[in-house]
Design a protein around this motif. Structure first.
Motif, PDB file in Angstrom:
ATOM      1  N   ASN A  57       0.827  -1.206   0.000  1.00  9.84           N
ATOM      2  CA  ASN A  57       0.000   0.000   0.000  1.00  9.84           C
ATOM      3  C   ASN A  57       0.862   1.259   0.000  1.00  9.84           C
ATOM      4  O   ASN A  57       0.596   2.222  -0.723  1.00  9.84           O
ATOM      5  CB  ASN A  57      -0.943   0.000   1.203  1.00  9.84           C
ATOM      6  CG  ASN A  57      -1.957   1.123   1.140  1.00  9.84           C
ATOM      7  OD1 ASN A  57      -2.520   1.404   0.078  1.00  9.84           O
ATOM      8  ND2 ASN A  57      -2.187   1.787   2.268  1.00  9.84           N
ATOM      9  N   SER A  58       1.928   1.232   0.784  1.00 14.25           N
ATOM     10  CA  SER A  58       2.821   2.394   0.840  1.00 14.25           C
ATOM     11  C   SER A  58       3.751   2.456  -0.367  1.00 14.25           C
ATOM     12  O   SER A  58       4.271   3.520  -0.716  1.00 14.25           O
ATOM     13  CB  SER A  58       3.660   2.349   2.116  1.00 14.25           C
ATOM     14  OG  SER A  58       4.576   1.265   2.059  1.00 14.25           O
TER      15      SER A  58
ATOM     16  N   THR B 167      -0.085  -0.526  -5.551  1.00 18.79           N
ATOM     17  CA  THR B 167       0.278   0.399  -4.484  1.00 18.79           C
ATOM     18  C   THR B 167      -0.776   1.494  -4.353  1.00 18.79           C
ATOM     19  O   THR B 167      -1.572   1.723  -5.261  1.00 18.79           O
ATOM     20  CB  THR B 167       1.638   1.082  -4.759  1.00 18.79           C
ATOM     21  OG1 THR B 167       1.465   2.065  -5.790  1.00 18.79           O
ATOM     22  CG2 THR B 167       2.696   0.078  -5.186  1.00 18.79           C
TER      23      THR B 167
ATOM     24  N   LYS C  56       0.323   4.568  -3.732  1.00 15.22           N
ATOM     25  CA  LYS C  56       1.066   5.802  -4.011  1.00 15.22           C
ATOM     26  C   LYS C  56       1.804   5.655  -5.339  1.00 15.22           C
ATOM     27  O   LYS C  56       2.777   4.899  -5.445  1.00 15.22           O
ATOM     28  CB  LYS C  56       2.049   6.102  -2.877  1.00 15.22           C
ATOM     29  CG  LYS C  56       1.358   6.394  -1.546  1.00 15.22           C
ATOM     30  CD  LYS C  56       2.353   6.736  -0.448  1.00 15.22           C
ATOM     31  CE  LYS C  56       1.638   7.048   0.864  1.00 15.22           C
ATOM     32  NZ  LYS C  56       2.591   7.373   1.939  1.00 15.22           N
TER      33      LYS C  56
ATOM     34  N   ASP D 165       3.792   7.615  -6.783  1.00 18.35           N
ATOM     35  CA  ASP D 165       5.171   8.133  -6.811  1.00 18.35           C
ATOM     36  C   ASP D 165       6.101   7.349  -5.889  1.00 18.35           C
ATOM     37  O   ASP D 165       7.221   7.778  -5.605  1.00 18.35           O
ATOM     38  CB  ASP D 165       5.187   9.614  -6.426  1.00 18.35           C
ATOM     39  CG  ASP D 165       4.589   9.863  -5.038  1.00 18.35           C
ATOM     40  OD1 ASP D 165       4.020   8.903  -4.451  1.00 18.35           O
ATOM     41  OD2 ASP D 165       4.675  10.998  -4.550  1.00 18.35           O
ATOM     42  N   SER D 166       5.647   6.216  -5.404  1.00 20.05           N
ATOM     43  CA  SER D 166       6.455   5.407  -4.489  1.00 20.05           C
ATOM     44  C   SER D 166       7.545   4.661  -5.255  1.00 20.05           C
ATOM     45  O   SER D 166       7.453   4.484  -6.479  1.00 20.05           O
ATOM     46  CB  SER D 166       5.564   4.399  -3.756  1.00 20.05           C
ATOM     47  OG  SER D 166       4.988   3.488  -4.688  1.00 20.05           O
TER      48      SER D 166
ATOM     49  N   ASN E 135      -3.473   1.202  -9.175  1.00 16.82           N
ATOM     50  CA  ASN E 135      -3.724   2.132  -8.083  1.00 16.82           C
ATOM     51  C   ASN E 135      -4.736   1.556  -7.103  1.00 16.82           C
ATOM     52  O   ASN E 135      -5.907   1.363  -7.434  1.00 16.82           O
ATOM     53  CB  ASN E 135      -4.243   3.452  -8.672  1.00 16.82           C
ATOM     54  CG  ASN E 135      -4.446   4.523  -7.614  1.00 16.82           C
ATOM     55  OD1 ASN E 135      -4.305   4.272  -6.422  1.00 16.82           O
ATOM     56  ND2 ASN E 135      -4.790   5.728  -8.052  1.00 16.82           N
TER      57      ASN E 135
ATOM     58  N   ALA F  71      -5.173   3.035  -3.966  1.00 11.35           N
ATOM     59  CA  ALA F  71      -5.237   4.062  -2.921  1.00 11.35           C
ATOM     60  C   ALA F  71      -6.649   4.185  -2.353  1.00 11.35           C
ATOM     61  O   ALA F  71      -7.640   3.982  -3.054  1.00 11.35           O
ATOM     62  CB  ALA F  71      -4.794   5.409  -3.490  1.00 11.35           C
TER      63      ALA F  71
END
Length: 323
Positions: free
Chosen positions: A99-100, A124, A126, A128-129, A140, A142
């Motif tokens: 997730n992060s 994920t 994020k 931009d991770s 995505n 999120a």
């Protein structure tokens, strides 16, 4: 804690997770399509990996993929760094869940995956991770907030991840033309597998077990055949062995009600013509539905030339565990 508070907490959780899943629909886009394409092009297995709660969800995603036509298994990222990476080949594809997008154990695998040229699909929250940026395509997952009132325990996010995995599995299933019979082959041990795989030929009575008389057989003689075979019925066939009709316990009650002479009546006079029949290749579950719809307990099994080749009783289906 008051009853109304627990009820409201439960309902609020469902509302929040429902909203999170609803928002996911708009993310089934070109990235989702690209992820499906990469998986369909994969000549090996789909390896799913993730830490903590993401790992638990990943195990379920891998199991769903495997049972719907996409060979897949779960690899724990921590164990992968200590030998289990040998389970992954250059022909495989990896779905990494975080997730992060910054789980250390998952990120440790990235240089090795890149060196082997293994396609990477990330899930994920994020974009931009590090994980999302390293992936060939990122899905995505999120959420605005977790259902946990502290916004800490993975709740909405794990639900959304699970649904994204199901969306992938179903899209791939349809793209592969995966059938109910294909599904049954990966579930042979349960009732579902038996419903989808077991055919009439597997459980029917055949050969000398099949009760059979001619149309000129006396009713009294036919009753002896019914009693000896123990099915409460007999088939009636012509000289060529083709099915003309059946006579059942129900027909016997009708004969008695109509005061037909039992000692002189022949099968041609009292049999039921055009009985319900099935082929030996009919699914046992389908034969059961025919019995239930027509309120009968047995079916004659015939070949394409109208020759009776077997008899299927409802008890046979029940013993086979189809229902």
């Amino acid at each position: 804690m008051a009853t109304e508070l627990t009820i409201e907490a439960g309902r609020r959780t469902i509302r929040m997770e429902t909203a999170a899943v609803a928002a996911l629909e708009q993310r089934i886009d070109s990235d989702f399509h690209r992820a499906c394409e990469l998986i369909l092009q994969c000549k090996g297995r789909v390896i799913v990996s993730g830490m903590g709660k993401s790992g638990h969800i990943g195990r379920k995603i891998a199991a769903t993929l495997a049972s719907t036509g996409t060979p897949s298994f779960f690899v724990h990222p921590g164990e992968a760094s200590h030998g289990d990476l040998g389970m992954i080949t250059r022909q495989d594809l990896v779905i990494a869940i975080s997730n992060s997008g910054s789980s250390g154990e998952v990120l440790t695998l990235l240089p090795l995956l890149k060196r082997l040229g293994i396609p990477l699909v990330s899930m994920t929250g994020k974009a931009d991770s590090p994980l999302a940026q390293s992936a060939d395509v990122n899905l995505n997952i999120a959420v605005d907030t977790e259902a946990c009132p502290l916004n800490l325990a993975p709740t909405s996010s794990t639900t959304v991840t699970l649904v994204m995995g199901d969306a992938l599995a179903v899209a791939l299933l349809e793209a592969r033309g995966f059938t109910a019979e294909d599904f049954a082959f990966s579930h042979p041990g349960g009732a579902l597998g038996r419903q989808l795989l077991l055919k009439v030929d597997d459980v029917m009575h055949k050969g000398d077990e099949l009760p059979q008389v001619s149309p000129d057989t006396l009713l009294s003689t036919a009753l002896l055949e019914m009693t000896s075979k123990g099915f409460g019925m007999t088939t009636i066939v012509d000289t060529a062995g083709q099915l003309l009709g059946v006579f059942t316990d129900g027909d016997l009650r009708r004969v008695i009600d109509q005061q037909i002479e039992l000692g002189t009546a022949t099968m041609d006079q009292v049999m039921s013509r055009h009985p319900k029949t099935v082929s030996a290749q009919t699914l046992a579950a389908q034969a059961l539905r025919i019995m239930e719809d027509n309120k009968i307990t047995a079916l004659v099994v015939e070949d394409p030339e109208n020759h009776p080749v077997g008899l299927l009783h409802m008890h046979d289906i029940l013993r086979a565990g189809v229902i």
